[in-house]
Design an enzyme around this catalytic site. Sequence first.
Site, mmCIF file in Angstrom:
data_model
loop_
_atom_site.group_PDB
_atom_site.id
_atom_site.type_symbol
_atom_site.label_atom_id
_atom_site.label_comp_id
_atom_site.label_asym_id
_atom_site.label_seq_id
_atom_site.Cartn_x
_atom_site.Cartn_y
_atom_site.Cartn_z
ATOM 1 N N HIS A 40 38.106 32.264 37.977
ATOM 2 C CA HIS A 40 37.744 30.903 38.340
ATOM 3 C C HIS A 40 37.347 30.064 37.123
ATOM 4 O O HIS A 40 37.154 28.852 37.250
ATOM 5 C CB HIS A 40 36.624 30.909 39.383
ATOM 6 C CG HIS A 40 37.062 31.433 40.708
ATOM 7 N ND1 HIS A 40 36.253 31.431 41.828
ATOM 8 C CD2 HIS A 40 38.242 31.978 41.105
ATOM 9 C CE1 HIS A 40 36.913 31.957 42.848
ATOM 10 N NE2 HIS A 40 38.116 32.299 42.429
ATOM 11 N N HIS A 282 42.819 42.341 43.602
ATOM 12 C CA HIS A 282 42.184 42.328 44.921
ATOM 13 C C HIS A 282 42.081 43.705 45.564
ATOM 14 O O HIS A 282 41.255 43.912 46.455
ATOM 15 C CB HIS A 282 42.940 41.367 45.842
ATOM 16 C CG HIS A 282 42.898 39.952 45.360
ATOM 17 N ND1 HIS A 282 43.982 39.107 45.381
ATOM 18 C CD2 HIS A 282 41.894 39.226 44.790
ATOM 19 C CE1 HIS A 282 43.647 37.923 44.886
ATOM 20 N NE2 HIS A 282 42.399 37.969 44.521
#
Length: 422
Positions: A40, A282
């Site tokens: 991010h 993930h």
Amino acid sequence: MSGGDLPSARDVSLTVFQSDGFEERKFTMSLVTFGQFMDHDLSISPIFQTQQPNGSLSAIECCGPKGSSVLPLDQRHPQCLPIPVGAHDSFFKQFNVRCLNFVRSLPAPDYQCRPRPATQINEITSWIDLSQVYGSSHKKSDELREYRHGFMKVSSGDLLPHEIPVKGCNKDLCFKAGDERANENIILALFHTIFVREHNRIARELAKHHSGASDGFLYEEARRINIAEWQHIAYNEWLPALVGHDFARQVGLSGHPGRHTYTPFLNPSISTEFSSAGFRLHSMVQGIIELVNEIGNAERNLQLDDTFFEPTELKMEKTFNEIARGIVRTPPQRFDGAFTMALRGNLFRVGQFGLDLPALNIQRGRDHGIPTYVTVASRCNGLYLDSFDSLRQLISPSDVKALQGVYKGYRDVDLFAGLNLE
């Protein structure tokens, strides 16, 4: 490869991935969340939205009510790329879901106005510069500053400032941060809070040694030191743990403190292969967050899918500390083809079900037009890959068989699918 449609991204996820994985005991969940926090800092691809008569933007819906169907073409927004779900889907059939919503990313205009394949916008700075804390624009940075003693804004309990009105959260509390995704899960919000607290701690220490220093000086100097700490952790601790200490040293990713490895001629922009597939770790995410007390005992567990856009547990200092202790003790899952159900059916769950993150990753790669697995794997490994059988050099026979069960051609294998099976 054969000229027809690719298989549904959900069918790929169902066929080649699993839900039950193995733990990776040498790591903790802090390594995984640090990775999301890092991601991010580097990139975000904004998606198309529709403009309302009052000028506000709203989300595009590509599926019928509660995912009951793919909207017909004449009712579908042109930037929709919905993911079809089969009638016999092992998870979604119980909820009569036949469609997962997916909207395309905004393409960037070419700076020389040339016609060319679409390249997606990166809405934030691609530097490792804590833009997820400080923002990627002057406007966002100004919103987050206290403009007093060099501090950043905080709310009661030394938490992030509140987003008012609440936007995107499931209850009545949303935090404001330098990146709009801060509330995606509770551990991510915790990392944001830690680095804002660290900024303010540094500003207080600087004020002791610089009597009468201006707010601007204290803010910029605290920001500079905070970013340096972040970069040091990234290159000397986190990256070597993730890719291996020997490899990190061999390729110059880590070194002794004070080593200068900045390369002014290097293009710092994020490759779409990296952001769309390569850096999506993930499968390592653990579906349960252990809350650990100050003597090291587990008090209780939090289900990760109960914390999506729901950061209210952080309001209690006791819980904040218990989560912080828990993530440095809880092992993550391995990097492989197994994903927790918190991501593989319950992502951003509202009601009884959510989305499938592996399927979204595959669809995002297709939307962004990235090369398929064979192209990337052959170039990275110097191998000649010309059939499904040749993939056995990199992927187990059972996984190659699973790929054959859903893809018609070996060159069709999506990059994200191949990477997680390699």
